[in-house]
Scaffold this active site. Sequence first.
Site, PDB file in Angstrom:
ATOM      1  N   PHE A  63       0.860  -1.195   0.000  1.00 60.52           N
ATOM      2  CA  PHE A  63       0.000   0.000   0.000  1.00 60.52           C
ATOM      3  C   PHE A  63       0.898   1.247   0.000  1.00 60.52           C
ATOM      4  O   PHE A  63       0.845   2.082   0.892  1.00 60.52           O
ATOM      5  CB  PHE A  63      -0.945   0.026   1.216  1.00 60.52           C
ATOM      6  CG  PHE A  63      -1.756  -1.228   1.397  1.00 60.52           C
ATOM      7  CD1 PHE A  63      -2.986  -1.383   0.760  1.00 60.52           C
ATOM      8  CD2 PHE A  63      -1.291  -2.265   2.209  1.00 60.52           C
ATOM      9  CE1 PHE A  63      -3.739  -2.540   0.940  1.00 60.52           C
ATOM     10  CE2 PHE A  63      -2.039  -3.427   2.380  1.00 60.52           C
ATOM     11  CZ  PHE A  63      -3.272  -3.574   1.755  1.00 60.52           C
ATOM     12  N   ASP A  80       1.076  -1.139  -4.947  1.00 56.67           N
ATOM     13  CA  ASP A  80      -0.159  -0.378  -4.762  1.00 56.67           C
ATOM     14  C   ASP A  80      -1.092  -0.726  -5.911  1.00 56.67           C
ATOM     15  O   ASP A  80      -0.645  -1.030  -7.018  1.00 56.67           O
ATOM     16  CB  ASP A  80       0.114   1.130  -4.737  1.00 56.67           C
ATOM     17  CG  ASP A  80      -1.013   1.906  -4.075  1.00 56.67           C
ATOM     18  OD1 ASP A  80      -0.825   2.385  -2.942  1.00 56.67           O
ATOM     19  OD2 ASP A  80      -2.102   2.030  -4.685  1.00 56.67           O
ATOM     20  N   CYS A 138      -5.350   3.071  10.069  1.00 61.31           N
ATOM     21  CA  CYS A 138      -5.717   4.483  10.251  1.00 61.31           C
ATOM     22  C   CYS A 138      -7.232   4.631  10.376  1.00 61.31           C
ATOM     23  O   CYS A 138      -7.758   5.736  10.228  1.00 61.31           O
ATOM     24  CB  CYS A 138      -5.160   5.336   9.112  1.00 61.31           C
ATOM     25  SG  CYS A 138      -5.769   4.846   7.506  1.00 61.31           S
TER      26      CYS A 138
HETATM   27  N1  SAH Z   1       1.725   4.089   3.107  1.00 59.34           N
HETATM   28  C1  SAH Z   1       1.314   5.278   2.401  1.00 59.34           C
HETATM   29  C2  SAH Z   1      -0.136   5.588   2.571  1.00 59.34           C
HETATM   30  C3  SAH Z   1      -1.048   4.516   2.094  1.00 59.34           C
HETATM   31  S1  SAH Z   1      -2.606   5.098   1.631  1.00 59.34           S
HETATM   32  C4  SAH Z   1       2.182   6.467   2.837  1.00 59.34           C
HETATM   33  O1  SAH Z   1       3.008   6.345   3.739  1.00 59.34           O
HETATM   34  O2  SAH Z   1       2.023   7.527   2.252  1.00 59.34           O
HETATM   35  C5  SAH Z   1      -3.351   3.663   1.060  1.00 59.34           C
HETATM   36  C6  SAH Z   1      -2.934   3.216  -0.333  1.00 59.34           C
HETATM   37  O3  SAH Z   1      -3.461   1.918  -0.499  1.00 59.34           O
HETATM   38  C7  SAH Z   1      -3.481   4.036  -1.496  1.00 59.34           C
HETATM   39  O4  SAH Z   1      -2.413   4.463  -2.297  1.00 59.34           O
HETATM   40  C8  SAH Z   1      -4.371   3.082  -2.274  1.00 59.34           C
HETATM   41  O5  SAH Z   1      -4.267   3.218  -3.692  1.00 59.34           O
HETATM   42  C9  SAH Z   1      -3.827   1.747  -1.864  1.00 59.34           C
HETATM   43  N2  SAH Z   1      -4.755   0.603  -1.912  1.00 59.34           N
HETATM   44  C10 SAH Z   1      -6.040   0.545  -1.517  1.00 59.34           C
HETATM   45  N3  SAH Z   1      -6.501  -0.715  -1.621  1.00 59.34           N
HETATM   46  C11 SAH Z   1      -5.489  -1.473  -2.094  1.00 59.34           C
HETATM   47  C12 SAH Z   1      -5.321  -2.848  -2.397  1.00 59.34           C
HETATM   48  N4  SAH Z   1      -6.316  -3.724  -2.223  1.00 59.34           N
HETATM   49  N5  SAH Z   1      -4.131  -3.260  -2.838  1.00 59.34           N
HETATM   50  C13 SAH Z   1      -3.097  -2.406  -3.012  1.00 59.34           C
HETATM   51  N6  SAH Z   1      -3.196  -1.092  -2.739  1.00 59.34           N
HETATM   52  C14 SAH Z   1      -4.358  -0.624  -2.281  1.00 59.34           C
END
Ligand code: SAH
Length: 391
Positions: free
Chosen positions: A226, A248, A335
């Site tokens: 993610f 992601d 979160c």
């Molecule tokens: N770790 C990041 C914040 C993550 S926000 C930081 O430090 O900035 C959550 C992210 O998860 C988003 O970019 C979204 O596109 C992604 N996401 C949501 N569902 C997902 C999934 N099933 N598989 C992979 N990525 C996913």
Amino acid sequence: MYKILKLKKGREKSVMNKHPWIFSGALQEKYHYTNGEIVELQTFDNTIAGYGFFSPKSQISCRMFDFADKPVELFDYNYFKKKITNAYYLRKKLINFENTNCFRLIHAEGDFFPGLIIDIYNDTAVIQVLIKGVELIIDFIKQSLIELDIKRICIKNPESNDIENVSIPFSFIYGEETDEITVLENNIQCHVNLRSGQKTGFFLDQRDNRQLVRELAKDKSVLNAFSYTGGFSVYAAKGNAKEVVSVDISKDATEMTTKNILLNSEEKNSFVIKADCFNYLREMPENHFDVIILDPPAFVKSAKNIQAGARGYKEINLQAMKKICKNGLLFTFSCSQHITPDLFQKIVFGAAADSGRNIRIIRHLSQGMDHPINIYHPEGEYLKGLLLYVE
Ligand code: SAH
């Protein structure tokens, strides 16, 4: 003189404890005041309990921003400016502006300013207006920021907010428009896309946790699941990781991750993959990654789907625990505001038990210091994390 809301008898305890949310059920009647107007709260015996922003449609009828026990004639520009300058003085104490020029300036209830988020990206302020009351005083906020020498002010609200009827679209209310800016965090550069980015553009709350990843990544194979802007990935690479894999599901996010890796010249041994992390974690090989970071979006958006969200957290943690190398480090986060720190630990405990591995908590992790938690408003502690040692 402000209009008055009266509490029912016996409902003053939470106000006396300075909890800033007044629920409709605690009030003597249904009041029909204007959305967002400032109101005076009184207990059943006409004692003043404070002042807040009125919300006619929300279950939270009033969000308190002041617990004055004497009448206040007028909450003017100077009053709200002081809240913002006080918040700025606190950030100056907490953040080293020499290596970091992005931080959260106002964290809503955590800065006694319900309904308002302000993130600073270098010379640009990005504001999220979460309630109508804040929209009505936006000029005070704008002027206060200009006095802090902010050169650009952008409003970027959540997409829909029917209950509050907050209506300002994405716009610059001061300074020259721009979609992208580059910020510095712990001497690492990062592109932030104001228009298309999530929330205000960047997750500032993970700054300290990213730094911890940098400190622990040396010679390790790191998976950043993610990844969004790739913050954790760049820090891991800067910490001399052997390999960094970022995953992601979103094309925008993977592009952003790649861009940030290049911006910091860390492309060697970096791999960015567009995939669903649930599938990726299920299918990835065992004993490959020494460090795994799980920082998913909020799986629980309302109290109604706590169970489904909890299953999501358990699943990704279980896969990571099963697959991580012996003596691996797992950074796991939630979160979701509706998942309390206790509940999160229970979910992770469930995954640990099913994985059959020996797992220890090395550290409890939370949001950075520029996201203060008002002690009377524990709901403000939304980011929970655990650093686990998996044998
Ligand atoms: N770790 C990041 C914040 C993550 S926000 C930081 O430090 O900035 C959550 C992210 O998860 C988003 O970019 C979204 O596109 C992604 N996401 C949501 N569902 C997902 C999934 N099933 N598989 C992979 N990525 C996913």
